[in-house]
Write a protein that holds these residues in place. Structure first.
Motif, PDB file in Angstrom:
ATOM      1  N   THR A   1      34.756 -17.371   1.359  1.00 39.22           N
ATOM      2  CA  THR A   1      36.135 -16.919   1.219  1.00 39.22           C
ATOM      3  C   THR A   1      36.894 -17.851   0.291  1.00 39.22           C
ATOM      4  N   GLU A   2      37.816 -17.269  -0.468  1.00 37.93           N
ATOM      5  CA  GLU A   2      38.602 -18.069  -1.408  1.00 37.93           C
ATOM      6  C   GLU A   2      39.369 -19.167  -0.653  1.00 37.93           C
ATOM      7  N   GLY A   3      39.274 -20.397  -1.157  1.00 42.58           N
ATOM      8  CA  GLY A   3      39.936 -21.531  -0.529  1.00 42.58           C
ATOM      9  C   GLY A   3      39.098 -22.251   0.498  1.00 42.58           C
ATOM     10  N   LYS A   4      37.881 -21.779   0.760  1.00 47.53           N
ATOM     11  CA  LYS A   4      37.017 -22.424   1.738  1.00 47.53           C
ATOM     12  C   LYS A   4      35.779 -22.981   1.063  1.00 47.53           C
ATOM     13  N   ARG A   5      34.968 -23.689   1.863  1.00 48.50           N
ATOM     14  CA  ARG A   5      33.778 -24.345   1.360  1.00 48.50           C
ATOM     15  C   ARG A   5      32.603 -24.040   2.284  1.00 48.50           C
ATOM     16  N   ALA A   6      31.401 -24.304   1.776  1.00 48.29           N
ATOM     17  CA  ALA A   6      30.183 -24.157   2.585  1.00 48.29           C
ATOM     18  C   ALA A   6      29.556 -25.525   2.761  1.00 48.29           C
ATOM     19  N   ILE A   7      29.209 -25.866   3.990  1.00 44.30           N
ATOM     20  CA  ILE A   7      28.581 -27.141   4.300  1.00 44.30           C
ATOM     21  C   ILE A   7      27.401 -26.873   5.223  1.00 44.30           C
ATOM     22  N   THR A   8      26.319 -27.598   5.010  1.00 42.74           N
ATOM     23  CA  THR A   8      25.093 -27.401   5.778  1.00 42.74           C
ATOM     24  C   THR A   8      24.895 -28.568   6.732  1.00 42.74           C
ATOM     25  N   VAL A   9      24.531 -28.262   7.961  1.00 39.74           N
ATOM     26  CA  VAL A   9      24.243 -29.284   8.968  1.00 39.74           C
ATOM     27  C   VAL A   9      22.827 -29.073   9.476  1.00 39.74           C
ATOM     28  N   ARG A  10      22.185 -30.189   9.814  1.00 39.46           N
ATOM     29  CA  ARG A  10      20.830 -30.135  10.340  1.00 39.46           C
ATOM     30  C   ARG A  10      20.872 -29.784  11.826  1.00 39.46           C
TER      31      ARG A  10
ATOM     32  N   ASN B   1      15.936 -25.232  10.802  1.00 41.53           N
ATOM     33  CA  ASN B   1      16.294 -26.654  10.775  1.00 41.53           C
ATOM     34  C   ASN B   1      17.605 -26.926  10.056  1.00 41.53           C
ATOM     35  N   ALA B   2      18.308 -25.884   9.597  1.00 42.77           N
ATOM     36  CA  ALA B   2      19.578 -26.085   8.908  1.00 42.77           C
ATOM     37  C   ALA B   2      20.431 -24.832   9.047  1.00 42.77           C
ATOM     38  N   VAL B   3      21.743 -25.044   9.204  1.00 46.58           N
ATOM     39  CA  VAL B   3      22.708 -23.952   9.308  1.00 46.58           C
ATOM     40  C   VAL B   3      23.851 -24.240   8.344  1.00 46.58           C
ATOM     41  N   THR B   4      24.250 -23.226   7.571  1.00 44.34           N
ATOM     42  CA  THR B   4      25.343 -23.376   6.615  1.00 44.34           C
ATOM     43  C   THR B   4      26.599 -22.733   7.194  1.00 44.34           C
TER      44      THR B   4
ATOM     45  N   VAL C   1      20.210 -27.760  19.321  1.00 48.69           N
ATOM     46  CA  VAL C   1      21.499 -27.810  18.631  1.00 48.69           C
ATOM     47  C   VAL C   1      21.880 -26.432  18.094  1.00 48.69           C
ATOM     48  N   GLY C   2      20.913 -25.672  17.608  1.00 51.46           N
ATOM     49  CA  GLY C   2      21.173 -24.359  17.043  1.00 51.46           C
ATOM     50  C   GLY C   2      21.249 -23.249  18.048  1.00 51.46           C
ATOM     51  N   VAL C   3      21.561 -23.528  19.305  1.00 49.72           N
ATOM     52  CA  VAL C   3      21.734 -22.538  20.376  1.00 49.72           C
ATOM     53  C   VAL C   3      20.497 -21.648  20.463  1.00 49.72           C
ATOM     54  N   ALA C   4      19.323 -22.281  20.467  1.00 48.40           N
ATOM     55  CA  ALA C   4      18.040 -21.585  20.633  1.00 48.40           C
ATOM     56  C   ALA C   4      17.835 -20.502  19.576  1.00 48.40           C
ATOM     57  N   GLY C   5      18.422 -20.690  18.385  1.00 48.60           N
ATOM     58  CA  GLY C   5      18.228 -19.738  17.307  1.00 48.60           C
ATOM     59  C   GLY C   5      19.165 -18.551  17.332  1.00 48.60           C
ATOM     60  N   PHE C   6      20.141 -18.520  18.242  1.00 46.05           N
ATOM     61  CA  PHE C   6      21.071 -17.392  18.322  1.00 46.05           C
ATOM     62  C   PHE C   6      22.300 -17.577  17.429  1.00 46.05           C
TER      63      PHE C   6
ATOM     64  N   GLY D   1      28.306 -38.403  11.228  1.00 44.21           N
ATOM     65  CA  GLY D   1      27.978 -39.793  10.964  1.00 44.21           C
ATOM     66  C   GLY D   1      28.196 -40.691  12.162  1.00 44.21           C
ATOM     67  N   VAL D   2      29.087 -40.292  13.068  1.00 43.74           N
ATOM     68  CA  VAL D   2      29.395 -41.143  14.230  1.00 43.74           C
ATOM     69  C   VAL D   2      28.705 -40.684  15.505  1.00 43.74           C
ATOM     70  N   GLY D   3      28.071 -39.541  15.484  1.00 44.21           N
ATOM     71  CA  GLY D   3      27.410 -39.054  16.685  1.00 44.21           C
ATOM     72  C   GLY D   3      26.484 -37.892  16.372  1.00 44.21           C
ATOM     73  N   THR D   4      26.003 -37.250  17.409  1.00 42.62           N
ATOM     74  CA  THR D   4      25.108 -36.101  17.268  1.00 42.62           C
ATOM     75  C   THR D   4      25.901 -34.814  17.440  1.00 42.62           C
ATOM     76  N   LEU D   5      25.552 -33.797  16.645  1.00 45.38           N
ATOM     77  CA  LEU D   5      26.268 -32.525  16.639  1.00 45.38           C
ATOM     78  C   LEU D   5      25.524 -31.480  17.465  1.00 45.38           C
ATOM     79  N   SER D   6      26.292 -30.564  18.064  1.00 44.72           N
ATOM     80  CA  SER D   6      25.753 -29.394  18.755  1.00 44.72           C
ATOM     81  C   SER D   6      26.607 -28.193  18.391  1.00 44.72           C
ATOM     82  N   LEU D   7      25.976 -27.031  18.271  1.00 44.35           N
ATOM     83  CA  LEU D   7      26.690 -25.786  18.017  1.00 44.35           C
ATOM     84  C   LEU D   7      26.907 -25.064  19.338  1.00 44.35           C
TER      85      LEU D   7
END
Length: 277
Positions: free
Chosen positions: A112-121, A182-185, A126-131, A201-207
């Motif tokens: 979307t205009e004005g937004k960005r895409a970022i990828t996390v491992r 292994n990656a979600v954008t 972390v990826g909610v069992a692929g859902f 950078g300061v901790g572990t991420l979960s979705l």
């Protein structure tokens, strides 16, 4: 004579009745037949992010009373345009499904205009069992350890209602089967991109997968060991006192012995006495 006139009247009445039936049927057919217009529809299944080729679109008759908003009426100018959402064969191609003219194909067309895409491992947990699939919305949860021994670990939702653009290299949004990748954008604003980069950078991420139509924010203060386990987590651990070694009972004091004295007997006439030194 009267018989001929009667026959002629009957024949004329029959012809007039037949003409009335034909005219009424033609009028009814005109009233029931809906007016149609020609609009552009997909001639084949086209995925989002793909460029339209001339053989992918065609003109088709569509009921005039149900023409979708933004329907395209001409094939000219559609060649090379990029789709922002997938279309099925026979589905109208509307302006809302087309990226701006000049947009290159691929993932950049979906941002979307004005937004960005970022990828996390991510992983299967972390990826909610692929859902967490393209088109879903997720919250970002970070678990960080305290900086010092006295600082407790904290778990906090830092970003909410974030759109998943792609999983691995797939952007299709018509699949409901879970896929462990292994990656979600994710699609974020520039400020959210900064927060997300710092958080990983300061901790572990979960979705955290959320309802597609639920816009309500989750106003939480975060969770710590104290809030999860209660007072037992914040109370200091008391070390058991070492067992006291038994003491021996003091022996009763012995009475002091008088120093030994040397005595001698003295005889004076018929008297005797004893003198001790």
């Amino acid at each position: 004579m009267k018989g001929r006139r009667a026959l002629l009247m009957l024949a004329l009445a029959g012809l007039l009745g037949l003409a009335a039936v034909l005219l009424a049927s033609r009028w009814l057919l005109r009233q029931s037949a809906p007016s149609t217009v020609r609009i552009v529809v997909a001639a084949a299944d086209v995925g989002l992010g793909q460029r339209l080729a001339p053989e992918m679109v065609a003109l088709a008759d569509w009921p005039g009373h149900s023409v979708p908003d933004g329907a395209q009426r001409e094939l000219a100018g559609l060649a090379g345009r990029v789709l922002k959402s997938s279309v099925q064969r026979g589905e109208p191609v509307t302006a809302a499904k087309l990226a701006p003219a000049g947009t290159l194909g691929g993932l950049s067309a979906l941002i979307t205009e004005g937004k960005r895409a970022i990828t996390v491992r991510v992983n299967d947990v972390v990826g909610v069992a692929g859902f967490a699939l393209p088109g879903n919305f997720v919250d970002i949860l970070v678990h960080a350890q305290g900086a010092g021994a006295s600082d407790a670990a904290v778990s906090k939702i830092v970003l909410e209602r974030i759109l998943v653009l792609a999983v691995a290299q797939e952007v299709a949004r018509d699949d409901t089967k879970p896929r462990v990748v292994n990656a979600v954008t994710l699609e974020v604003t520039p400020e959210q991109a900064e927060r997300l980069d710092l958080a990983r950078g300061v901790g572990t991420l979960s979705l955290v997968l959320r309802n597609q139509v639920d816009p309500r924010p989750a106003a939480t203060a975060g969770a710590t060991r104290f809030t999860v386990l209660g007072a037992a987590a914040g109370a200091p651990q008391l070390q058991p006192a070492p067992a006291a070694t038994p003491r021996l009972a003091a022996a009763p004091a012995r009475p002091e012995r008088a120093p030994e004295r040397y005595c001698i007997g003295v005889i004076d006439g018929n008297r005797s006495s004893k003198e001790c030194l």
